[in-house]
Design an enzyme around this catalytic site. Structure first.
Site, PDB file in Angstrom:
ATOM      1  N   HIS A   5       0.815  -1.215   0.000  1.00  0.00           N
ATOM      2  CA  HIS A   5       0.000   0.000   0.000  1.00  0.00           C
ATOM      3  C   HIS A   5       0.845   1.260   0.000  1.00  0.00           C
ATOM      4  O   HIS A   5       0.387   2.323   0.377  1.00  0.00           O
ATOM      5  CB  HIS A   5      -0.955  -0.015   1.191  1.00  0.00           C
ATOM      6  CG  HIS A   5      -1.983  -1.097   1.075  1.00  0.00           C
ATOM      7  ND1 HIS A   5      -1.942  -2.246   1.830  1.00  0.00           N
ATOM      8  CD2 HIS A   5      -3.044  -1.226   0.251  1.00  0.00           C
ATOM      9  CE1 HIS A   5      -2.946  -3.036   1.471  1.00  0.00           C
ATOM     10  NE2 HIS A   5      -3.637  -2.445   0.526  1.00  0.00           N
ATOM     11  N   CYS A  13       3.883  12.212  -8.227  1.00  0.00           N
ATOM     12  CA  CYS A  13       3.088  13.171  -8.991  1.00  0.00           C
ATOM     13  C   CYS A  13       1.885  12.438  -9.584  1.00  0.00           C
ATOM     14  O   CYS A  13       2.042  11.394 -10.208  1.00  0.00           O
ATOM     15  CB  CYS A  13       3.934  13.775 -10.103  1.00  0.00           C
ATOM     16  SG  CYS A  13       2.969  14.805 -11.238  1.00  0.00           S
TER      17      CYS A  13
HETATM   18 ZN   LIG Z   1       4.705  15.488 -12.636  1.00  0.00          ZN
END
Ligand SMILES: [Zn+2]
Length: 161
Positions: A5, A13
């Site tokens: 997890h 990002c």
């Molecule tokens: Zn990015």
């Protein structure tokens, strides 16, 4: 070891999948918010919310940093409830189960399918399952060995042998 997890040690990002360490993010946030840490440490009774966020009243001027590659939003590299564990990570864990002599489940009730699937995989491949957990788990009926006890105590005792 596979952090199924994810881990709070990494940030990713949401747009381009770039990963960076929490340390690097901390450095960028500190640079974007000079004096904030000192103010936060100066707040008496600074508490940590259940989601691990700090509760700081004076955060209105806090500058959030985005991905330095694409400007996308950053998030701890954690699979939260409602999100899906990346397939490649599941497959890597399945490979470990397939090659294992035994699957040891320690300290999990296997309430969520993301853990129980490895027990089912082991059983399907003939890999014996041992479970150490306080109280019942969803994998108990599949276990060759079930120890109803704390994982820390049992694993520590096993390590001393
Ligand atoms: Zn990015």
């Amino acid at each position: 070891m596979i952090d199924l997890h994810g881990s709070y040690a990494q940030v990713r990002c949401l747009a381009c999948e770039k990963r960076l360490s929490r340390f690097t993010l901390h450095e960028r946030l500190s640079a974007a918010n000079p004096g904030f840490e000192e103010r936060a440490h100066g707040v008496t009774g600074l508490e940590v919310a259940p989601d691990a966020d700090a509760v700081v009243a004076d955060t209105g001027d806090f500058v959030v940093v985005d991905c330095d590659r694409c400007g996308g939003m950053l998030k701890p590299d954690i699979v939260y409830f409602g999100e899906i564990v990346p397939r490649s990570r599941v497959d890597a864990a399945f490979e470990l189960v397939d090659d294992a002599d035994v699957l040891l489940v320690a300290g999990s009730s296997l309430t969520v399918q993301s853990g129980l699937r490895f027990v089912r995989r082991a059983v399907a491949r003939g890999v014996p399952v041992a479970i150490v957990n306080r109280g019942p788990s969803r994998g108990d009926t599949h276990a060759a060995v079930k120890v109803d006890a704390g994982a820390s105590e049992i694993l520590s005792a096993l390590a001393e042998r």
